[in-house]
Design an enzyme around this catalytic site. Structure first.
Site, PDB file in Angstrom:
ATOM      1  N   ARG A  50     -75.091   5.699 -17.176  1.00 15.51           N
ATOM      2  CA  ARG A  50     -74.644   6.801 -17.499  1.00 15.51           C
ATOM      3  C   ARG A  50     -75.543   6.925 -16.060  1.00 15.51           C
ATOM      4  NH1 ARG A  50     -75.590   6.073 -22.978  1.00 15.51           N
ATOM      5  NH2 ARG A  50     -78.104   6.878 -22.814  1.00 15.51           N
ATOM      6  N   LYS A 140     -74.883  26.321 -19.739  1.00 22.10           N
ATOM      7  CA  LYS A 140     -73.355  26.907 -20.497  1.00 22.10           C
ATOM      8  C   LYS A 140     -73.311  26.864 -22.261  1.00 22.10           C
ATOM      9  CE  LYS A 140     -70.295  23.775 -21.713  1.00 22.10           C
ATOM     10  NZ  LYS A 140     -69.612  22.741 -21.448  1.00 22.10           N
ATOM     11  N   GLU A 181     -68.585  29.846 -22.647  1.00 18.67           N
ATOM     12  CA  GLU A 181     -67.094  29.296 -23.012  1.00 18.67           C
ATOM     13  C   GLU A 181     -66.649  29.003 -24.174  1.00 18.67           C
ATOM     14  OE1 GLU A 181     -67.681  25.017 -21.884  1.00 18.67           O
ATOM     15  OE2 GLU A 181     -65.753  24.346 -21.680  1.00 18.67           O
ATOM     16  N   LYS A 223     -65.577  30.531 -18.809  1.00 19.48           N
ATOM     17  CA  LYS A 223     -65.444  29.697 -18.743  1.00 19.48           C
ATOM     18  C   LYS A 223     -64.195  29.711 -19.523  1.00 19.48           C
ATOM     19  CE  LYS A 223     -66.419  25.285 -18.693  1.00 19.48           C
ATOM     20  NZ  LYS A 223     -67.287  23.688 -18.204  1.00 19.48           N
TER      21      LYS A 223
HETATM   22  C1  5MM Z   1     -64.656  21.496 -22.510  1.00 20.29           C
HETATM   23  O1  5MM Z   1     -65.499  20.659 -22.241  1.00 20.29           O
HETATM   24  C2  5MM Z   1     -65.917  21.240 -20.397  1.00 20.29           C
HETATM   25  C3  5MM Z   1     -64.883  21.231 -20.263  1.00 20.29           C
HETATM   26  O2  5MM Z   1     -64.183  20.432 -19.452  1.00 20.29           O
HETATM   27  P1  5MM Z   1     -62.616  19.584 -19.642  1.00 20.29           P
HETATM   28  O3  5MM Z   1     -62.455  19.966 -18.375  1.00 20.29           O
HETATM   29  O4  5MM Z   1     -62.806  18.497 -19.622  1.00 20.29           O
HETATM   30  O5  5MM Z   1     -62.366  20.195 -20.508  1.00 20.29           O
HETATM   31  C4  5MM Z   1     -67.265  20.725 -20.852  1.00 20.29           C
HETATM   32  O6  5MM Z   1     -68.432  20.876 -19.897  1.00 20.29           O
HETATM   33  C5  5MM Z   1     -67.905  20.007 -22.299  1.00 20.29           C
HETATM   34  O7  5MM Z   1     -68.320  21.381 -22.927  1.00 20.29           O
HETATM   35  C6  5MM Z   1     -68.617  19.264 -21.619  1.00 20.29           C
HETATM   36  O8  5MM Z   1     -68.007  17.418 -21.481  1.00 20.29           O
HETATM   37  C7  5MM Z   1     -69.905  18.544 -22.703  1.00 20.29           C
HETATM   38  O9  5MM Z   1     -68.355  18.454 -24.108  1.00 20.29           O
HETATM   39  P2  5MM Z   1     -69.397  17.621 -25.347  1.00 20.29           P
HETATM   40  O10 5MM Z   1     -68.362  17.093 -26.056  1.00 20.29           O
HETATM   41  O11 5MM Z   1     -70.289  16.082 -25.090  1.00 20.29           O
HETATM   42  O12 5MM Z   1     -70.441  19.256 -25.495  1.00 20.29           O
END
Ligand code: 5MM
Length: 353
Positions: A50, A140, A181, A223
């Protein structure tokens, strides 16, 4: 009460994040989500892998031409590059603002069968202080809204909006710019019209909660999802339809005081997400806010697929990642074209913008 120094700091973070022609890289996948992405490509989901993957992203040459901020995850903000610098320091030295995902994920909503509430408010004030000391300047929190036969309920929308507003108020107190978001998922067979209706109701609820909890709209970013038909819907709206519906929905709900809107990609194919963003910026309308991106999958997918955990693929993966970053940078200014998309990669590191 927000003091003068805090205001100046929040304003300067917003200004950098919304620099014209740049957007935000969401690299804040939780352990479960990154495990899912790695698993699909048979990459071992170890802490070191990672770290190597996130390092590949943030050290891509010329990234700062296209990216203004990077959202990190709790593990990632504590990790270091091969030369021993914290990831937050690596990006700050490039003029990119480090941010942090502070929600603890969406859990089942009590009293509802198929809906979720995002958790993470307990102890948040203290966690924000720590993230700030690790270099974060924005945060976020993602709320997840599912469209189904009888959902979302007003209860789910209100509970998530309340949590988003509590989070945003605490961030501003800690001098971190909150990215708010509320994601209406594209999972399901719903129509574009239904996505519009639910996105409108979601954003109305969110801005009512933000107002009642005294969040300063000038010091936050939104967002949202784009307004799309469900992934299983027989309806396939064109790029222009999506652009028009999304902008109409935002005009109805987002106050002009909000300094910027940065879309999530939500599982759209990378090129389509870019085309939608570009079409919105080409609409012949005077908008109150700049429209840019805060994508995870739509920026990272081709690069992750190329990398597959192999050190020999780092440079090629970075080229693919930069290509998407460059295309989305262009789309945020309505400059994205097929010719740009078809240029194989960002060849020269200096003169590409
Ligand atoms: C919706 O997810 C966010 C934007 O990603 P995409 O452009 O792929 O839709 C993204 O910031 C998301 O919140 C993170 O990847 C973290 O997601 P998880 O499910 O790990 O909390």
């Amino acid at each position: 009460m927000i003091f003068k120094t805090s205001v100046a700091n929040l304003q300067s973070t917003v200004k950098i994040l919304m620099t014209p022609g740049r957007g935000i890289l969401a690299a804040d996948e939780s352990e479960t989500t990154i495990a899912k992405r790695f698993e699909g490509l048979a990459i071992a989901c170890t802490e070191e892998n990672r770290r190597r993957y996130r390092q590949l992203l943030i050290t891509a040459p010329t990234l700062n031409h296209f990216i203004s901020g990077v959202i990190l995850f709790d593990e990632t903000i504590r990790q270091r590059s091969d030369d021993g610098r914290l990831f937050g320091t690596v990006v700050t030295e490039l003029g990119i603002v480090p941010g942090i995902k502070v929600d603890l994920g969406a859990k089942p909503l009590a009293g509802s069968l198929d809906e979720r509430i995002t958790e993470g408010l307990d102890g948040l004030r203290e966690r924000l202080q720590e993230y700030r000391s690790l270099g974060a300047r924005f945060a976020k929190w993602r709320a997840v809204i599912t469209i189904g036969e009888k959902i979302p309920t007003a209860y789910c929308l209100e509970a998530n909006a309340h949590a988003l507003a509590r989070y945003a108020a605490l961030c501003q107190e800690a001098e971190l710019v909150p990215i708010v978001e509320p994601e209406v998922l594209m999972d399901g067979a719903h129509s574009l019209e239904r996505a519009f209706e639910v996105t409108q109701a979601t954003l109305e609820s969110v801005f009512a909660a933000l107002r009642s909890q005294r969040v300063v709209l000038e010091h936050m970013l939104l967002k949202p999802n784009m307004v799309l038909a469900g992934a299983d819907s027989p309806q396939r709206p064109g790029v222009q339809d999506v652009a028009e519906a999304t902008v109409r929905c935002l005009r109805r709900t987002v106050p002009p005081a909000v300094p910027g809107i940065v879309f999530l990609s939500g599982g759209q194919a990378p090129q389509l997400a870019t085309a939608h963003l570009n079409a919105m910026n080409l609409l012949n309308e005077r908008l109150s806010w700049p429209l840019s991106f805060s994508f995870a999958r739509a920026l990272q997918e081709p690069a992750l697929e190329k990398w597959r955990g192999d050190p020999n693929n780092v440079t090629a993966a970075q080229q693919l990642f930069l290509h998407r970053a460059r295309c989305n940078s262009a789309a945020s200014e309505g400059r994205y074209t097929t010719a740009l998309e078809n240029e194989p990669s960002v060849q020269s590191v200096s003169a590409v913008k």
